[in-house]
Design a protein around this motif. Sequence first.
Motif, PDB file in Angstrom:
ATOM      1  N   ILE A   1       0.723  -1.141   0.091  1.00  0.00           N
ATOM      2  CA  ILE A   1       0.375  -0.194   0.100  1.00  0.00           C
ATOM      3  C   ILE A   1       0.831   0.904   0.688  1.00  0.00           C
ATOM      4  CG2 ILE A   1      -0.171  -0.118   2.211  1.00  0.00           C
ATOM      5  CD1 ILE A   1      -2.636   1.155   0.200  1.00  0.00           C
ATOM      6  N   MET A   2       0.630   2.008  -0.663  1.00  0.00           N
ATOM      7  CA  MET A   2       1.340   3.320  -1.553  1.00  0.00           C
ATOM      8  C   MET A   2       2.673   3.659  -1.243  1.00  0.00           C
ATOM      9  SD  MET A   2      -0.346   6.341   1.464  1.00  0.00           S
ATOM     10  CE  MET A   2       0.221   7.957   1.161  1.00  0.00           C
ATOM     11  N   GLY A   3       3.104   2.084  -1.723  1.00  0.00           N
ATOM     12  CA  GLY A   3       4.700   1.916  -1.860  1.00  0.00           C
ATOM     13  C   GLY A   3       5.162   1.392  -0.658  1.00  0.00           C
ATOM     14  N   ARG A   4       4.447   1.738   0.240  1.00  0.00           N
ATOM     15  CA  ARG A   4       5.817   1.161   1.801  1.00  0.00           C
ATOM     16  C   ARG A   4       5.804  -0.152   2.967  1.00  0.00           C
ATOM     17  NH1 ARG A   4       6.210   6.528   3.996  1.00  0.00           N
ATOM     18  NH2 ARG A   4       5.140   7.836   2.966  1.00  0.00           N
ATOM     19  N   MET A   5       4.598  -0.675   2.210  1.00  0.00           N
ATOM     20  CA  MET A   5       4.625  -2.415   2.672  1.00  0.00           C
ATOM     21  C   MET A   5       5.826  -3.117   1.569  1.00  0.00           C
ATOM     22  SD  MET A   5       2.473  -2.085   5.544  1.00  0.00           S
ATOM     23  CE  MET A   5       1.899  -3.768   6.026  1.00  0.00           C
ATOM     24  N   GLY A   6       6.305  -3.555   2.457  1.00  0.00           N
ATOM     25  CA  GLY A   6       7.515  -4.587   1.664  1.00  0.00           C
ATOM     26  C   GLY A   6       7.466  -6.491   1.807  1.00  0.00           C
ATOM     27  N   ASN A   7       5.661  -6.246   2.062  1.00  0.00           N
ATOM     28  CA  ASN A   7       5.360  -8.264   1.850  1.00  0.00           C
ATOM     29  C   ASN A   7       5.897  -8.088   0.616  1.00  0.00           C
ATOM     30  OD1 ASN A   7       3.504  -6.518   1.540  1.00  0.00           O
ATOM     31  ND2 ASN A   7       1.931  -7.779   1.836  1.00  0.00           N
ATOM     32  N   LYS A   8       5.693  -7.035  -0.253  1.00  0.00           N
ATOM     33  CA  LYS A   8       5.728  -7.110  -1.743  1.00  0.00           C
ATOM     34  C   LYS A   8       6.812  -6.696  -2.194  1.00  0.00           C
ATOM     35  CE  LYS A   8       2.020 -10.792  -2.216  1.00  0.00           C
ATOM     36  NZ  LYS A   8       2.410 -11.038  -0.405  1.00  0.00           N
ATOM     37  N   GLY A   9       7.009  -7.095  -3.590  1.00  0.00           N
ATOM     38  CA  GLY A   9       8.394  -6.135  -4.249  1.00  0.00           C
ATOM     39  C   GLY A   9       9.521  -6.649  -4.584  1.00  0.00           C
ATOM     40  N   ALA A  10      10.650  -5.383  -4.442  1.00  0.00           N
ATOM     41  CA  ALA A  10      11.683  -6.513  -5.428  1.00  0.00           C
ATOM     42  C   ALA A  10      12.890  -6.446  -4.653  1.00  0.00           C
ATOM     43  CB  ALA A  10      11.461  -6.394  -7.255  1.00  0.00           C
ATOM     44  N   VAL A  11      13.790  -7.299  -4.402  1.00  0.00           N
ATOM     45  CA  VAL A  11      15.427  -7.004  -4.341  1.00  0.00           C
ATOM     46  C   VAL A  11      16.478  -7.061  -5.700  1.00  0.00           C
ATOM     47  CG1 VAL A  11      15.431  -6.893  -2.145  1.00  0.00           C
ATOM     48  CG2 VAL A  11      15.955  -8.948  -3.188  1.00  0.00           C
ATOM     49  N   ALA A  12      17.505  -6.161  -5.617  1.00  0.00           N
ATOM     50  CA  ALA A  12      18.336  -6.078  -6.468  1.00  0.00           C
ATOM     51  C   ALA A  12      19.004  -6.208  -6.703  1.00  0.00           C
ATOM     52  CB  ALA A  12      17.316  -4.997  -7.778  1.00  0.00           C
ATOM     53  N   ILE A  13      20.007  -5.932  -7.667  1.00  0.00           N
ATOM     54  CA  ILE A  13      21.875  -6.048  -7.724  1.00  0.00           C
ATOM     55  C   ILE A  13      22.283  -6.024  -8.837  1.00  0.00           C
ATOM     56  CG2 ILE A  13      24.109  -7.067  -7.381  1.00  0.00           C
ATOM     57  CD1 ILE A  13      22.563  -8.709  -5.083  1.00  0.00           C
ATOM     58  N   ARG A  14      23.310  -4.952  -9.628  1.00  0.00           N
ATOM     59  CA  ARG A  14      23.639  -4.478 -10.793  1.00  0.00           C
ATOM     60  C   ARG A  14      25.328  -4.932 -10.416  1.00  0.00           C
ATOM     61  NH1 ARG A  14      26.814  -0.886 -12.492  1.00  0.00           N
ATOM     62  NH2 ARG A  14      25.865  -0.987 -14.196  1.00  0.00           N
ATOM     63  N   PHE A  15      25.355  -4.860 -11.398  1.00  0.00           N
ATOM     64  CA  PHE A  15      27.369  -4.730 -11.901  1.00  0.00           C
ATOM     65  C   PHE A  15      27.880  -5.003 -12.269  1.00  0.00           C
ATOM     66  CE2 PHE A  15      26.039  -9.289 -11.384  1.00  0.00           C
ATOM     67  CZ  PHE A  15      27.292  -9.942 -11.611  1.00  0.00           C
TER      68      PHE A  15
END
Length: 828
Positions: free
Chosen positions: A324-338
Amino acid sequence: MAITGEDVTLDGIIPISSDFAVVEVTSADELAVVGADTRVRLNLHDWELEVRLPFGSHTRLFLSEVNRAWSDVCKSPGEEPKFEWLQKYRKANKDQSVVKQTLAPLGSTSAKISQHKKTGKSLKADLRSPVAEDQSVNSGLEQPIVDISPDRQSKAKPEGWEELKREGRDDLVRNSSHMASNKATMLAMPQFGLRDNLIRCELLKNEDIYTYLENFSFFLGSYNVNGQTPKESLRLWLSSTSTPPDMYFVGFQELDLSKEAFFFTDTPKETEWLRAVSESLHPDAKYALVKLVRLVGIMLLFYVKKEHAEHISELEAENVGTGIMGRMGNKGAVAIRFRFHNSDICVVNSHLAAHTEEYERRNQDYKDICSRLLFRQNDPTLAPLSILRHNLVLWLGDLNYRLSDLDVDRVKELLVKKDFETLQSYDQLKRQIDEEAVFVGFEEGDIDFLPTYKYDTGSDQWDTSEKCRVPAWCDRILWRGKNVRQLHYQSHMGLRTSDHKPVSSLLEIGIKMVNEDSYKKMFEEIVRSLDKMENECIPSVTLSRREFNFKDVKFMQHQAETLTLYNDGQVPCQFEFIQKLDEPTYCKPWLTANPPKGFIPNISHPLTVFVNRSTAADLNTGHQQIEDILVLHLERGKDFFLSVSGNYLPSCFGSSIQTMCQLRDPIQDMSLESIQALVSSGQPAGDVFLSPQRIAVGAELFQQPGLRSEFQEIRDCLDTGMPDSLPGSNHSVAEALLLFLDALPEPVVPFSLYQQCLECCSNPSQCKKVVSCLPQCHKNVFNYLAAFLRELLKHSAYNSLDVNILGELNKGTLPPPPPSLTTIKIIK
């Protein structure tokens, strides 16, 4: 481990005077390895201190500030130094806060430092803090990026870890900085000045001449562990290849399902699964943990063979929540770039919205992740990198796309026949990709394994619960880029810890390598050609248009117009939008040009208008208009002036409660003069406040985000006249309510009463006095909201809401106290 500034202790102060000196003592062997710590010796008269600083941009910033302080002293040795550069770190007037902010470039690190006389040995202070060094700047419930090192978890060591250690440090690649150990990494280094940029541009255009492809194996694995702890070895999954991969990317979802995971950074599940992975990597190779990044229950681990570590540079990690409003972290993504040799790589682990019918939410989650997850660059003047601006993108996770239009019995019947081809014609992800709704340009290997969801935990039996979920391929691995060949794509039925089965994919990827001789020859040719061109040519461009008109701009709705720059000269040229005299930025806050600077061969340049909570109030009242002048500057060339105009449709979003209580017609039916007259009239507002319609109490209310299209319909209904019922789902209406409160120029509890709220927060009986002081219209809204929250809590067994979750939402939506108040407390 220090997490915030409050965890830092100060044991001593080293004065900076004209006799002060800083000498780098890092050895040549350490310099040759990407990720090595920096060792410096501080000297003052007879005092000496050797400090070990963590690899990364924070160290460079710290050393530059120390040198700047020393320079200030040397300029005026007879005067007390003012250290004006410290002002940018000051957040309070207390000396203690100044000390803490001065230490900020090191990361929030708890380290005891003492001084001693020279006795042949120097005191060493290890200021390494992997957690603090990469703290996320994201607000709300999105969790910070976390590195795991032997200092933090000694048991979580992959095989061969001890051989990777050198003199008290681990060989992890921990930050975005890199050493130019070969010509390939030089291409990615930030350059300064037009000539250097031109050389880099030409090198990139001709890189096929001096580069060649070499294949490396990448192991990608995804596992939704359903909040469980590891109960079995992961070797069946992670060591399933005949030969050891060059790199591992291991993603988890639902690592921790407890409510505490939403509010606290640490979870014991992280260490347990990290240890399980480290112990299960391929036994025929030695690996180093490069990076660990986690957002609540979404975690991504990056391992690399020892011999490849020195070729990794520009490492960054980010995360984004899509709740909700982009704040809850139960859904989303993590990412690594290199950057690996001469290739830019991004790896994403995501957990998208659940439930069979919610494929549109999953599509929106994907788009939000792509637009909001950005990586900083070494050159701070350059725009951040998005996921899709990499040579290679690897995407894994629980994408949650299901099988549509088939009942569970028919699905199981086809599974018995192993008719995967028929089943996949009903797969939501494949359908959405075919319609180009998501994952445009991505590829996925053929699926010839059983669905990975849903099983009875501890068995290979399909879901026998009351819900009897339809089996589906929720867990997927996709890629986007060239020179990729998939060697295998499979599930691992032998693991029974979760109601999901893990999946893995082994990819053979062609990585660009640099031929040193060809590179040198190409470099020299480009320099000679540039020397000739610079003497003959000056930059020249043609603009497709110079006037832009944005019609009927609405609250939180993007409008874009395209400016195309044609390079009609003989050389590439560099452009930049520059700020006008006495203005802080190059444009008004509601306008953006993307990118604000860059190169022109020929480029289509979007100018975007977007009105949010910070700009809506002034536009509603006419204090600001959609009018601006942009100055487009060409390096070594002339300036162009672009005219931006338009009209803004007034909205109840961003209007004051006082104004809206005086409205007798929909706000968009009123002229700007009428609205301004209401704002400046000073007349008391009426006793009746037109409150939002009742939001039905539904499952997962305030925990699922609404659809953007539905919010726009709700906004238009409120601004043009309320219908009998609001359009859209309960989730969209709930989110619209939060956005409405967030956009109020004066919060429900006015700024003038914040101090009284702080003083009486420990005494509930005094709170009623504060409520009685509210203006009548604000009091009506306050009472309505309080009654609404109480109604929600009555149905907590159904909607899964509690005081903690509602408190977090309330903290994120109510505006902050006035700047003059330095103490902020949360009132539940």
